[in-house]
Design an enzyme around this catalytic site. Structure first.
Site, PDB file in Angstrom:
ATOM      1  CB  SER A   1      14.842  21.804 -15.660  1.00 36.61           C
ATOM      2  OG  SER A   1      14.230  23.087 -15.769  1.00 36.61           O
TER       3      SER A   1
ATOM      4  CD  GLU B   1       9.655  12.224 -15.185  1.00 34.01           C
ATOM      5  OE1 GLU B   1       8.490  13.007 -15.586  1.00 34.01           O
ATOM      6  OE2 GLU B   1      10.718  12.509 -15.937  1.00 34.01           O
TER       7      GLU B   1
ATOM      8  CE  LYS C   1      12.999  19.661 -11.888  1.00 36.04           C
ATOM      9  NZ  LYS C   1      11.801  18.888 -11.708  1.00 36.04           N
TER      10      LYS C   1
ATOM     11  CG  HIS D   1      -1.784  -1.585   1.345  1.00 37.88           C
ATOM     12  ND1 HIS D   1      -2.992  -1.625   1.280  1.00 37.88           N
ATOM     13  CD2 HIS D   1      -1.695  -2.566   2.327  1.00 37.88           C
ATOM     14  CE1 HIS D   1      -2.653  -2.542   0.959  1.00 37.88           C
ATOM     15  NE2 HIS D   1      -2.122  -3.425   2.039  1.00 37.88           N
TER      16      HIS D   1
END
Ligand code: ARG
Length: 462
Positions: free
Chosen positions: A277, A290, A283, A156
């Protein structure tokens, strides 16, 4: 241009119809399979005395030359010739005239396209299979070199019990092993020759279907000519296997993305496998993971498109079925482009052992072991569960972990607690005590790594 099938027509097709009908822009991929299929067919026709040997030899030789020219980019295909099958036949006729017109004896484009697609997907599945073997090797390497690394296991998405990082990696090894099994099993069903089924009802010529099949390295021949030209199960099954592979990659990607966040910090991606970025200088983004996750949606899309295309088609061949190719080609290509970059991203990952250990400090991951401790001293497990639940609540109130309590505090909840409780709930102990087959103990995980290494040595092909 007069169509190869133009005999009963008194007008040319409209240009818009040619564009709409044509599949050459995507089915030209199958040129090699189409030519090999035609060569096998032609040799069979000659063996059966349906085609004179000299003519068959000329056809086979010319098809070989066409193949070479295509590979050297010396051939241009035409939209008017519709698809790869008729483009190659047209080239053959242009080169050897009337003899070339005999190649389509005892054959229809319906059994031809069914054959080509089976041969094409068989070859592509082999490539996917090899890339999955590569990924499995990377997983075993990661498990073996990090055998001492412990981490929180989750259910969970809440901290559950401590596990070995290697155990987590080997879980993915199992998933990808099943994917390769599925690939191999689907290729067994796919590698069956439909050639000789004709348009739908078979053929009047004395052909030898098994001969053609064995020339093409196929296991057997289809049993019903109507089914053979109508069936696209193998295309859908390929898309399903691709979807399953992507689903596994996507779950894994999701974990890599979470683990490389500063909240977790369990892993760091190599600079070569992450991106920056354009605005935020700090970043470092997990784009590979992704995109792998994102591309999963596209592969599922192909699966659903194919199921939908096929669901309302009466037997036998209908042109709707031409829509199968772009979907399955895209699904397979997506998997073929995702697997290598995903494997290399994993192979170059840095494991932050300290952060994983830190993750074990909170969340009471040893609570089950504390309950087992009481149960092993004779308390029914359900009662032990309740006592530890109360202890956990006590710890939450006091801002402590179980192992920080004194023996006196433990004894306030049960007299069964002794000094040995600390050993029983140490994280190492929690892991290594889970020595049941397939559990997370170092012993079990080392065994599964050893088995995997052996299996990978014997792994051949699809
Ligand atoms: N390009 C067609 C396809 O992919 C080949 C089969 C055409 N057969 C026919 N009867 N029009 O489905």
């Amino acid at each position: 241009m007069k169509k190869l099938w133009g005999g009963r027509f008194s007008k040319n097709t409209d240009k818009k119809v040619d564009d709409f009908n044509s599949s050459i822009s995507f089915d030209s991929k199958m040129y090699r399979q189409d030519i090999n299929g035609s060569i096998a067919h032609c040799e069979m026709l000659s063996k059966q005395g349906i085609l004179p040997e000299q003519e068959a030899q000329l056809i086979v030789k010319t098809l070989g030359a066409i193949l070479k020219d295509i590979e050297e980019d010396k051939v241009s295909f035409s939209i008017e010739a519709e698809d790869i099958h008729m483009n190659i036949e047209k080239l053959l006729i242009e080169r050897i005239g009337d003899v070339g017109k005999k190649i389509h004896t005892a054959r229809s484009r319906n059994d031809q396209v069914a054959l080509d697609l089976r041969l094409y997907l068989r070859d592509e599945c082999e490539k996917v299979y090899q890339l999955i073997c590569q990924l499995k090797k990377t997983l075993v390497m990661l498990a073996e070199t990090n055998i001492d690394v412990v981490m929180p296991g989750y259910t969970h998405m809440q901290k559950a019990q401590p596990v070995l990082f290697a155990h987590h990696m080997m879980a993915y090894y199992e998933m990808f092993s099943r994917d390769n099994q599925r690939l191999a099993q689907s290729v067994v069903r796919m590698n069956v020759s439909p050639l000789g089924s004709g348009a739908l009802a078979g053929t009047t010529y004395p052909i030898d279907r098994s001969y053609t099949a064995s020339q093409l390295g196929m296991n057997s021949i289809t049993q019903n000519s109507i089914d053979a030209v109508s069936d696209r199960d193998f295309v859908i099954e390929t898309c399903f296997v691709m979807s399953m592979i992507m689903m596994h990659i996507s779950r894994f990607s999701e974990e890599i993305i979470l683990w490389s966040s500063s909240e977790f910090g369990f892993v760091e991606l190599d600079d070569a496998y992450s991106t920056g970025s354009s605005i935020m200088p700090q970043k470092k983004n997990p784009d590979v993971a992704e995109l792998s996750r994102g591309k999963t949606g596209r592969v599922y899309g192909s699966l659903i498109a194919l199921l939908t295309i096929m669901k309302g088609i009466p037997l036998a061949y209908n042109k709707d079925m031409q829509e199968d190719k772009e979907q399955v080609f895209d699904a397979v290509e997506t998997v073929l482009e995702t697997l290598p970059v995903f494997s290399d991203m994993l192979a170059t990952i840095t494991i932050n052992k300290e952060k994983m250990i830190q993750g074990l400090q909170s969340g009471f991951l040893n609570a089950t072991d504390a309950a087992d401790y009481l149960a092993k001293k004779g308390l029914p497990f359900r009662d032990a569960h309740k006592i530890i639940g109360e202890l956990v609540l006590y710890c939450i109130d006091g801002g402590k972990s179980l192992e920080q309590l004194t023996v006196e505090e433990f004894k306030r909840f049960s007299n069964l607690f002794e000094q040995d409780i600390y050993n029983a709930i140490s994280y190492r102990k929690c892991i290594d005590a889970r020595d049941s087959k397939g559990g997370t103990s170092t012993e079990q995980v080392k065994n599964s790594i050893a088995q995997a290494k052996k299996a990978l040595e014997d792994e051949g092909s699809v």
